[in-house]
Design an enzyme around this catalytic site. Sequence first.
Site, short mmCIF file in Angstrom:
data_model
loop_
_atom_site.label_atom_id
_atom_site.label_comp_id
_atom_site.label_asym_id
_atom_site.label_seq_id
_atom_site.Cartn_x
_atom_site.Cartn_y
_atom_site.Cartn_z
N ALA A 51 0.82 -1.22 0.00
CA ALA A 51 0.00 0.00 0.00
C ALA A 51 0.85 1.26 0.00
O ALA A 51 0.33 2.37 0.05
CB ALA A 51 -0.93 0.00 1.22
N ASP A 75 0.00 -5.62 3.40
CA ASP A 75 0.49 -4.43 4.12
C ASP A 75 -0.12 -4.48 5.51
O ASP A 75 -1.03 -5.27 5.77
CB ASP A 75 0.08 -3.13 3.37
CG ASP A 75 1.04 -1.97 3.68
OD1 ASP A 75 1.16 -1.59 4.85
OD2 ASP A 75 1.68 -1.47 2.73
N ASN A 135 13.67 -0.32 9.93
CA ASN A 135 13.49 -1.26 8.82
C ASN A 135 14.13 -2.63 9.06
O ASN A 135 13.67 -3.64 8.51
CB ASN A 135 14.01 -0.65 7.52
CG ASN A 135 13.12 0.49 7.05
OD1 ASN A 135 12.05 0.71 7.61
ND2 ASN A 135 13.55 1.20 6.01
N SER A 159 13.67 -2.68 0.75
CA SER A 159 13.73 -1.83 1.97
C SER A 159 15.17 -1.47 2.32
O SER A 159 16.05 -2.33 2.38
CB SER A 159 13.10 -2.58 3.15
OG SER A 159 11.91 -3.22 2.76
N ASN A 160 15.37 -0.20 2.61
CA ASN A 160 16.70 0.31 2.95
C ASN A 160 16.99 0.20 4.44
O ASN A 160 16.06 0.16 5.24
CB ASN A 160 16.79 1.79 2.54
CG ASN A 160 17.27 1.94 1.12
OD1 ASN A 160 18.20 1.27 0.70
ND2 ASN A 160 16.62 2.83 0.36
N ASP A 191 19.59 1.78 -9.66
CA ASP A 191 20.89 2.40 -9.95
C ASP A 191 21.24 2.22 -11.44
O ASP A 191 21.79 3.13 -12.07
CB ASP A 191 21.98 1.78 -9.06
CG ASP A 191 21.67 2.00 -7.58
OD1 ASP A 191 21.30 3.13 -7.22
OD2 ASP A 191 21.77 1.04 -6.80
N ARG A 194 18.92 4.49 -13.52
CA ARG A 194 19.40 5.88 -13.47
C ARG A 194 20.66 6.06 -14.31
O ARG A 194 20.77 7.02 -15.08
CB ARG A 194 19.72 6.25 -12.02
CG ARG A 194 18.50 6.47 -11.17
CD ARG A 194 18.86 6.54 -9.70
NE ARG A 194 17.73 6.99 -8.91
CZ ARG A 194 17.56 6.73 -7.62
NH1 ARG A 194 18.47 6.03 -6.96
NH2 ARG A 194 16.51 7.20 -6.98
N HIS A 218 24.19 -0.33 -2.38
CA HIS A 218 23.15 0.65 -2.69
C HIS A 218 23.10 1.75 -1.63
O HIS A 218 22.14 1.88 -0.89
CB HIS A 218 21.78 -0.03 -2.83
CG HIS A 218 20.69 0.94 -3.14
ND1 HIS A 218 20.59 1.60 -4.35
CD2 HIS A 218 19.67 1.42 -2.39
CE1 HIS A 218 19.56 2.42 -4.33
NE2 HIS A 218 18.98 2.34 -3.13
N1 LIG Z 1 16.31 -0.40 -3.13
C1 LIG Z 1 16.05 0.77 -3.65
O1 LIG Z 1 16.61 1.14 -4.70
C2 LIG Z 1 15.02 1.68 -3.03
C3 LIG Z 1 14.50 2.76 -3.76
C4 LIG Z 1 13.52 3.53 -3.18
C5 LIG Z 1 13.09 3.28 -1.88
N2 LIG Z 1 13.63 2.24 -1.20
C6 LIG Z 1 13.17 1.91 0.16
O2 LIG Z 1 11.90 1.26 0.07
C7 LIG Z 1 11.22 1.41 1.32
C8 LIG Z 1 9.77 1.81 1.10
O3 LIG Z 1 9.68 3.06 0.49
P1 LIG Z 1 8.24 3.72 0.17
O4 LIG Z 1 8.51 5.01 -0.45
O5 LIG Z 1 7.36 2.74 -0.50
O6 LIG Z 1 7.69 3.94 1.66
P2 LIG Z 1 6.17 4.15 2.11
O7 LIG Z 1 6.20 4.63 3.51
O8 LIG Z 1 5.43 4.95 1.11
O9 LIG Z 1 5.56 2.68 2.06
C9 LIG Z 1 6.00 1.67 2.92
C10 LIG Z 1 4.85 0.73 3.15
O10 LIG Z 1 5.33 -0.29 4.01
C11 LIG Z 1 4.27 -0.60 4.90
N3 LIG Z 1 4.80 -1.28 6.08
C12 LIG Z 1 5.43 -0.78 7.16
N4 LIG Z 1 5.72 -1.76 8.03
C13 LIG Z 1 5.26 -2.91 7.49
C14 LIG Z 1 5.27 -4.25 7.90
N5 LIG Z 1 5.79 -4.65 9.07
N6 LIG Z 1 4.71 -5.16 7.08
C15 LIG Z 1 4.17 -4.79 5.89
N7 LIG Z 1 4.15 -3.53 5.46
C16 LIG Z 1 4.69 -2.61 6.24
C17 LIG Z 1 3.62 0.73 5.22
O11 LIG Z 1 2.31 0.55 5.75
C18 LIG Z 1 3.64 1.39 3.86
O12 LIG Z 1 2.45 1.11 3.14
C19 LIG Z 1 12.03 2.42 2.12
O13 LIG Z 1 12.83 1.75 3.06
C20 LIG Z 1 12.92 3.08 1.07
O14 LIG Z 1 14.10 3.59 1.60
C21 LIG Z 1 14.58 1.44 -1.74
O1 LIG Z 2 17.44 7.35 -1.63
C1 LIG Z 2 16.64 6.69 -0.96
O2 LIG Z 2 16.51 6.84 0.26
C2 LIG Z 2 15.74 5.71 -1.64
C3 LIG Z 2 16.46 4.80 -2.59
O3 LIG Z 2 17.48 4.08 -1.98
C4 LIG Z 2 16.94 5.50 -3.83
O4 LIG Z 2 18.06 5.24 -4.26
O5 LIG Z 2 16.17 6.30 -4.40
#
Ligand SMILES: NC(=O)c1ccc[n+]([C@@H]2O[C@H](COP(=O)([O-])OP(=O)(O)OC[C@H]3O[C@@H](n4cnc5c(N)ncnc54)[C@H](O)[C@@H]3O)[C@@H](O)[C@H]2O)c1
Ligand SMILES: O=C(O)C[C@H](O)C(=O)O
Length: 362
Positions: A51, A75, A135, A159-160, A191, A194, A218
């Site tokens: 979600a 979620d 996280n 998840s980061n 990455d 981009r 990352h």
């Molecule tokens: N790997 C990458 O390249 C990359 C890129 C962008 C973002 N991210 C990471 O992805 C993660 C999510 O980002 P987002 O923008 O979607 O955040 P967000 O807050 O919009 O969404 C996160 C979702 O996770 C849900 N959530 C929280 N705890 C939970 C649990 N225990 N079980 C199930 N769901 C749960 C929340 O309810 C929410 O809907 C962040 O940690 C962000 O840093 C990683």
């Molecule tokens: O930068 C962040 O925190 C989210 C993600 O890892 C990204 O590269 O966009």
Amino acid sequence: MNCESESSFLGKESYAALQNSSSPRSVKSTGRTQYHLNPQASYKVAILGAAGGIGQPLALLVKMSPLVSSLNLYDIANVKGVAADLSHCNTPAQVSDFTGPSELADCLKGVNVVVIPAGVPRKPGMTRDDLFNINASIVKTLVEAVADNCPEAFIHVISNPVNSTVPIAAEVLKQKGVYDPKKLFGVTTLDVVRANTFVAQKKNLRLIDVDVPVIGGHAGITILPLLSKTKPSVCFTDEEIHELTVRIQNAGTEVVEAKAGAGSATLSMAYAAARFVESSLRALDGDGDVYECAYVQSDVADLPFFASRIKLGKKGVEALISSDLQGLTEYEQKAVEALKAELKSSIEKGVGFAQKQSVAAA
Ligand SMILES: NC(=O)c1ccc[n+]([C@@H]2O[C@H](COP(=O)([O-])OP(=O)(O)OC[C@H]3O[C@@H](n4cnc5c(N)ncnc54)[C@H](O)[C@@H]3O)[C@@H](O)[C@H]2O)c1
Ligand SMILES: O=C(O)C[C@H](O)C(=O)O
């Protein structure tokens, strides 16, 4: 100047597959190879954190895949509406919603690919590591459920901080006795996406032709684009190499700052994650020509986890493309050495967390 050329270009197929994924189960022409999608293909995908900012557009893109028969959305809140909305799209995948821990096991049963974007995103001024305290536990709990309910699945961790959450996931799976290093992936596709975009813009190239391997991890300097291995072969000045490298490393922060407190990259991440899901499904489906970059258990750089190009197969990582680390420029060699300390410490932090939790639980 850096005009090195030879490394295999692989990755266009994934892009093409996603681009063309609305024409179901047909022969796809990718410009270099052709492949059939199995008309009987029917894979189950689960998104945990569906979600959220990434989860919702990712769910939409996965719903468009002709390879997906079931799409399970989980979620802790608000997922019913997302699933109801998505279920009206007239594509084959059957959408189901699962809310809260009591429904997690049902969400995961029989799933082939689990994608984990659950967790909190950065705000301006934060590093990815600042997300660890929240996280780490979220990823640990979700991966425990994956171990119990679909231990054979490919696990895509978004998840980061990915540099630590993947080692956490590996430890959890080991503790559960179901760790298969070939099936655990930190998603670093963004990455690459981009790097490809920025290089194509800078050098006026056709986007679909460009492929830049990105290695390391990352976060910050651990993200290392190998511009000397860009396909098609491109000449960069030293200034261009430095400028592009820094921009690719800081691209996440660029988005975090532009969103000014409203989160981090979601749409580009969903696009990148969908590409990685599609590549995984194609590999599961028997396509023998699937390559992506990902952060996986590795021995290519004397660190236990490292992002590099990998060949994907039915059983997960079929090969690490270690040749990408050969013939690097001096700039790249120095950058590889420079990233190792930070990456090592992030890996150890993740492993230490999972081991401490396991002792505490015993
Ligand atoms: N790997 C990458 O390249 C990359 C890129 C962008 C973002 N991210 C990471 O992805 C993660 C999510 O980002 P987002 O923008 O979607 O955040 P967000 O807050 O919009 O969404 C996160 C979702 O996770 C849900 N959530 C929280 N705890 C939970 C649990 N225990 N079980 C199930 N769901 C749960 C929340 O309810 C929410 O809907 C962040 O940690 C962000 O840093 C990683
Ligand atoms: O930068 C962040 O925190 C989210 C993600 O890892 C990204 O590269 O966009």
